[in-house]
Design a protein around this motif. Structure first.
Motif, PDB file in Angstrom:
ATOM      1  N   THR A 416      33.275   7.071  22.172  1.00 33.87           N
ATOM      2  CA  THR A 416      33.545   5.974  21.246  1.00 33.87           C
ATOM      3  C   THR A 416      34.602   5.046  21.819  1.00 33.87           C
ATOM      4  OG1 THR A 416      32.996   7.332  19.320  1.00 33.87           O
ATOM      5  CG2 THR A 416      34.299   5.349  18.931  1.00 33.87           C
ATOM      6  N   ASP A 432      34.759   0.350  16.041  1.00 32.71           N
ATOM      7  CA  ASP A 432      34.386   1.469  16.897  1.00 32.71           C
ATOM      8  C   ASP A 432      32.982   1.192  17.424  1.00 32.71           C
ATOM      9  OD1 ASP A 432      36.637   2.987  16.912  1.00 32.71           O
ATOM     10  OD2 ASP A 432      35.911   4.535  15.534  1.00 32.71           O
ATOM     11  N   ASP A 434      29.872   2.997  19.570  1.00 28.28           N
ATOM     12  CA  ASP A 434      29.299   4.204  20.165  1.00 28.28           C
ATOM     13  C   ASP A 434      28.613   3.812  21.468  1.00 28.28           C
ATOM     14  OD1 ASP A 434      27.506   6.358  20.867  1.00 28.28           O
ATOM     15  OD2 ASP A 434      27.786   7.146  18.838  1.00 28.28           O
TER      16      ASP A 434
END
Length: 723
Positions: A416, A432, A434
């Protein structure tokens, strides 16, 4: 004076005005001229002093104003003069006191007083800061394992700051075993920190107190050895890397590196993986790194690659190799790699080649991914590289002008990426990302209390043509309803030094300008690094004047395009940007109606000749060393203090701090004193010295708004917008 001490933009909160009201503020018939009091300004005493160098003799009758800094015989007279200037500024601005109070309340009212930062995860804990209603500072906290766990307050800065006019706590550094917190404290605003260590299990602050540091520190993996940077007490130069063992007297700390070249900055850091401790030594043109196994704190640091002329490099450790960002035969930098046991440049292998249209700024390492920060066409890009399969992709931000950057990412074993995003119309946002699924999650966007709708504002990206044909970017923002008829007031901000980029970002304080009809613009002039490394090279040393002419050309472009007119054009800049303000005031005084020069670096020749002034020697590769005759002549031709003439100048507000460690108070004080007795106009010239603060102003999260309120009120007074 320095990119590392770059004055962050203080440009500055209620959306009270409708589009119709804003349009009305652009109509001069709805403005009422502010009545400046008819009082005499202070006149600084003239005392003989002569500078003789390279066959050139220059009188400097205000040289005595540095006596408070030098602890000379006129120290008391200096304070009396600064206080007289403050009293004059207060009297001249007295009619704006109600407006200043209104602006302060307005801007403070947009700040969420009870707030919390987005927690970041490191070594089993979530760390964050939170603020409380009515409190100036913050609390540094953590929760173990999950966000539902009980809160631990590691440091209550609100309590620690009680009784201090200025208080800065920084360099928070938790030991690998999570038991100890090292942190730095400055109560003077000279950026001289004392490092303290707190036992997080017992709450006890240990007797270890290490004065005269840069504030940061690095734990070795034994949880009892600290490495830190010690500053020279007089010049404040980062001079030594020290090793401290808990429980020992700091007077006996060992020197692990002593920087013998006073043109370099040094610092100490740690690999995200925890495997290595680094010592970095670098100037503008060259650098050198040393490294040590963090499991062996009493060992000897090894030179990674001996310093090479005009080659910069920085080192990042992956699990099995080093990465090197370097400009060796690569103006815009490239990425190399080498084994742990073969670090000399003959072993470096290319990972990302040099690209003439892309500046490679930095890399952020993770176990399975590498995040590459780049800059293309003046905008930041984040490239994600999968270290397992070699695939790469870019994040898409979807706006024409923005700022994006990796945020707090201390955890190595994660997929992340935490990153920040903002623009002139988008409040600061934390995401955030991924790196496996490519999913973005908005964690938090800065809340503007009272409501804010970005759709009510318009941002543009323009290009002005400099006198040599170079296209200079301009980012600007205004509220809808703006009419491009030359009647709108416009504030043009600039910096242009040290390769520091002035990326477009949101400011809730700035809404108080925009909602009253101001246009706000940033001139991305040479000397910064917005358009690549060459952009910086073309605005430093013997090409420094490009920064000034770029800014002037941007101002003239905005006038020509009817965004404003000279009667409503204002300029603002701080520190090295204050040098910019002084230079453009001399070079194009008729272009600006008013100028705000924040902590301005305006006495370039004299400062660069005085090695006792903090950080002077670090600057030789930026401005030149005037002990060299060619550099002396070039600097003297643009230094604002040297080039004051008997002519009309714009209205000018100058701010400084008595304890400023970056640009000493006497530079702006001398500049104002000389301007007062030389200029031929009756325009307003004000000097405001914060007697308790330094380069960055007040330390509290609300007090700095008083400075912004003063600056804005000065602009509104010149526009007849005080009522």
């Amino acid at each position: 004076m320095n990119a590392k001490r770059l004055l962050l933009s203080k440009l500055p909160l209620l959306l009270l005005m409708s589009t119709i009201a804003i349009s009305c503020t652009q109509d001069k018939s709805h403005r009422k001229a502010y009545q400046w009091p008819q009082i005499d300004p202070p006149i600084a005493a003239i005392k003989p002093h002569v500078r003789s160098l390279h066959g050139d003799t220059v009188a400097d009758p205000y040289y005595w104003l540095n006596d408070y800094f030098k602890k000379g015989p006129d120290s008391s007279a200096v304070i009396e003069y600064l206080e007289a200037e403050n009293a004059y500024t207060d009297s001249m601005m007295k009619g704006t006191e109600a407006l200043q109070a209104k602006l302060f309340d307005e801007m403070k009212g947009r700040i969420k007083e009870q707030d919390e930062s987005v927690p970041y995860f490191k070594n089993g804990y979530y760390y964050y800061t939170r603020t409380e209603e009515g409190k100036q500072y913050f609390k540094f906290c953590r929760k173990k394992g999950g966000l539902d766990a009980p809160e631990e307050i590691l440091l209550d800065v609100d309590r620690l700051a009680e009784g201090h006019p200025y208080y800065a706590a920084s360099g928070f550094n938790v030991s690998p075993d999570n038991r100890l917190l090292a942190y730095g404290v400055d109560t003077v605003s000279r950026r001289q920190y004392t490092i303290h260590v707190k036992n997080l299990e017992t709450g006890e602050v240990l007797r270890d107190a290490i004065p005269g540091t840069s504030g940061g520190s690095v734990w070795a993996n034994d949880n009892r050895t600290l490495f830190y940077t010690q500053n020279n007490p007089a010049t404040l130069l980062t001079e030594k890397i020290m090793r401290h063992t808990l429980g020992a007297d700091s007077d006996g700390d060992g020197v692990v590196y002593h920087e013998s070249d006073n043109t370099n900055y040094i610092g100490v850091g740690k690999a995200k993986s925890g495997k290595f401790i680094y010592i970095y030594s670098g100037g503008t043109l060259s650098s050198e790194t040393r490294y040590l196994d963090a499991d062996d704190p009493m060992g000897t640091f090894k030179v990674f690659q001996p310093r090479m002329p005009e080659v910069l490099y920085s080192v990042t450790a992956l699990a099995d190799r080093f990465l090197i960002v370097t400009n060796q035969n690569a103006t815009n930098f490239k990425l190399m790699e080498c084994p742990f046991d073969q670090t000399g440049q003959e072993h470096w292998k290319e990972v990302i080649p040099h690209r003439p249209d892309v500046l490679l700024e930095d890399v952020d390492e993770f176990r399975d991914f590498l995040v590459v920060s780049e800059r293309k066409n003046g905008l930041t890009q984040l490239a994600i590289r999968n270290l397992k399969d070699g695939s790469e992709h870019y994040l898409d931000f979807g706006e024409e002008a923005y700022t994006a950057y990796p945020s707090a990412n201390p955890e190595y074993n994660t997929s992340t990426l935490r990153y920040g995003y903002t623009s002139l119309t988008t409040p600061s946002s934390t995401y955030d990302y991924d790196m496996v699924t490519h999913k973005k999650t908005l964690l938090k966007q800065q809340e503007v209390v009272g409501g804010y709708n970005g759709a009510d504002y318009v941002t543009e990206r323009l290009y002005a043509t400099a006198k040599d044909g170079t296209l200079v970017p301009i980012s600007l923002v205004y509220k809808k309803g703006f009419q491009k008829d030359g009647n709108a007031p416009l504030l043009l901000y600039g910096y242009g030094a040290y390769g520091a980029t002035m990326d477009p970002s949101f400011s809730s304080s700035r809404l108080s300008l925009l909602d009253r009809g101001f246009v706000f613009a940033i001139a991305h002039i040479r000397g910064g690094q917005e358009m690549g490394r060459q952009w910086y090279e073309d605005g430093k040393m013997m090409k420094k004047k490009n920064s000034f002419t770029d800014f002037i050309d941007c101002g003239q472009f905005l006038v020509d395009q009817r965004y404003t007119s000279s009667a409503h054009l204002y300029a603002m800049g701080g520190s090295a940007g204050g040098l910019l303000m002084g230079a453009v005031a001399n070079m194009a005084p008729k272009l600006w109606h008013g100028i705000v020069a924040q902590v301005p670096f305006v006495d370039v020749v004299n400062t660069m000749l005085d090695e006792s002034i903090p950080l002077t020697t670090n600057e030789y590769d930026e401005w030149g060393n005037p002990n060299d005759e060619d550099a002396y002549e070039y600097i003297k031709r643009y230094s604002p203090y040297e080039n004051i003439e008997a002519k009309a100048y714009p209205h000018i507000l100058v701010t400084t701090g008595l304890h400023d460690s970056q640009v000493q108070y006497f530079e702006p004080a001398k500049w104002v004193a000389k301007l007062r007795t030389t200029k031929t106009d009756n325009h307003v010239l004000l000097l405001k010295t914060e007697m308790d603060y330094g380069h960055g102003g007040a330390s509290g999260r609300f007090d700095y708004l008083k400075e912004i309120a003063l600056e804005y009120s000065f602009l509104f007074a010149l526009e007849g917008m005080v009522d």
